[in-house]
Design an enzyme around this catalytic site. Structure first.
Site, PDB file in Angstrom:
ATOM      1  N   THR A   3      -0.103  -4.383   8.741  1.00  0.00           N
ATOM      2  CA  THR A   3      -1.263  -4.704   7.916  1.00  0.00           C
ATOM      3  C   THR A   3      -0.779  -5.289   6.598  1.00  0.00           C
ATOM      4  O   THR A   3       0.233  -4.853   6.052  1.00  0.00           O
ATOM      5  CB  THR A   3      -2.140  -3.457   7.657  1.00  0.00           C
ATOM      6  N   HIS A  58       5.698  12.133  11.728  1.00  0.00           N
ATOM      7  CA  HIS A  58       6.947  12.873  11.610  1.00  0.00           C
ATOM      8  C   HIS A  58       7.190  13.792  12.816  1.00  0.00           C
ATOM      9  O   HIS A  58       8.289  14.321  12.997  1.00  0.00           O
ATOM     10  CB  HIS A  58       6.929  13.706  10.328  1.00  0.00           C
TER      11      HIS A  58
END
Length: 430
Positions: A339, A391
């Protein structure tokens, strides 16, 4: 003959859609292939077109959710639609039409000036507005007719104006001239409400789900854009001459991402229940802002395409997204997303992951900043980049290493030709 226009299927997984907006009114005469409505799905906004010419009868109201295949409207083909002439009238046809007088440009401006006189009406015209009206040959009536309809707020704003007679600079008390009173600014307390589209509702749900269901972190770095910008400027004319479009930064970053994935494949992986899926291809979604919201067209097998091929495909997909011509298949899938908030002036941001993907790269505005190079302070065009990642599947070492590899490739664009490796090392067989 009565023709039924049914709600098309946007994609295999979609069984229900929402009639977002009718582009014609009930009873209007429509032409074949004319767009008559917008269909909202969870992934895209599509258009509904007339299959024949005739009079339309609307069967579904705006905002109504219906099943795919439902009858949206009918078209009565017994009504003849007069088409506009596709050619200019021939000379023999012109005698029935009044001949317009030929007016020179100076005469047009003089006529416009005469028509723009504010004293002919009670409407105040600023000097800048008057000059624009004169340049475009607009009369006061033409300007007023182009304005929106008078609302309750407009009337209340007029009633709220102070009843003060206009004072001129010649009015004075004890020899001290009055200044003209400052006109009160119109204001409104009205509110506008509109229903969220299916696309916006689905996007909202996905964004909340990402925050709740992933362990999202963001790491940052900065890239010296000098080399890429020099290359782009030097070769832009040749690129346009060969491919018919300009070279942008998005295609270069897409290629860099695909190459960096070879060194850090977990960035391209996804979690599916208790399993980890590791695609051997790189399908990159490019976030595109449209009037209906954010859409992410997918460029498939980016790792196998050249920068020029990526640029061409990106332009086609972005245009289809903005004009509501894109298909659900072209928006489905993707292993990674890019983006570019820099197009809107963003200096730094934390992009949000597009599930079920595990990471997203955020590009930002290019700004000249002082940096240290070989012990000297120099001014360079710098871009901050951000990598948001899950994560649960991506370790800090891989996230940081991936972003560093992107930095290396953009600052040394020749490495995009050597699969991200140092050309000198390849030369020496190292």
């Amino acid at each position: 003959m009565l023709i039924e226009i049914k709600v098309p299927t946007p994609g295999e997984s979609i069984t229900e859609v929402e009639l977002g907006k009718w582009l014609v009114a009930d009873g209007d005469l429509v032409e074949k292939d004319q767009e008559v409505a917008e269909i909202e799905s969870d992934k895209a906004t599509l258009t509904l077109s007339a299959t024949e010419s005739g009079q339309i009868k609307i069967q579904i109201q705006e905002g109504e959710r219906v099943a795919v295949g439902a009858i949206a409207c009918t078209i009565d083909t017994s009504f003849v639609v007069e088409r506009k002439p596709e050619k200019e009238p021939i000379a023999s046809e012109l005698f029935v039409k009044p001949q317009e007088a030929v007016v020179s440009e100076p005469e047009k401006k003089s006529v416009a000036k005469a028509a723009v006189k504010p004293e002919d009406s009670n409407v105040k015209v600023t000097p800048v507005a008057r000059e624009m009206m004169e340049e475009n040959n607009l009369s006061m009536d033409e300007v007023l007719s182009g304005l929106h309809r008078i609302s309750k707020g407009d009337i209340e704003a007029v009633l709220a104006l102070p009843k003060i007679d206009k004072l001129t600079s010649t009015s004075s008390v004890s020899g001290v001239p009055f200044a003209e009173p400052v006109e009160a600014k119109a204001f409104s307390r009205e509110e506008k409400r509109e229903k969220m589209t299916s696309l916006r509702r689905k996007l909202s749900e996905r964004l909340v789900a990402v925050k709740n269901e992933t362990a999202m972190l963001t790491t940052f770095n900065e890239i010296d854009m000098s080399r890429v910008m020099e290359m782009r400027t030097k070769l832009q004319d040749k690129f346009v001459g060969k491919y018919g479009l300009k070279l942008g930064f998005m295609s270069i970053f897409s290629k860099a991402v695909a190459e960096a994935m070879q060194f850090h494949p977990t960035i391209n992986a996804q979690i599916d229940g208790e399993e980890i899926i590791s695609p051997e291809f790189v399908d990159i979604g490019i976030a595109v802002q449209t009037p209906k919201g954010l859409m992410v067209p997918i460029i498939r097998n980016t790792e196998s395409k050249t920068i020029a091929e990526i640029e061409i495909e990106l332009k086609v997909l972005a245009e289809k997204a903005r004009t509501k011509k894109i298909t659900v298949e072209e928006l489905t899938g993707g292993t990674f997303t890019i983006t570019n908030g820099g197009t809107f002036g963003s200096l730094m941001s934390t992009p949000i992951i597009n599930p079920p993907q595990s990471a997203i790269l955020g590009m930002h505005n290019i700004v000249d900043r002082p940096i240290a190079v070989n012990g000297q302070v120099v001014i360079r065009p710098m871009m901050y980049v951000a990598l948001s990642y899950d994560h649960r599947i991506i370790d800090g070492k891989d996230s940081v290493g991936f972003l560093v590899k992107i930095k290396e490739l953009i600052e040394n664009p020749e490495r995009l030709l050597t699969s991200g490796r140092n050309p000198e090392e390849i030369l020496l067989g190292l």
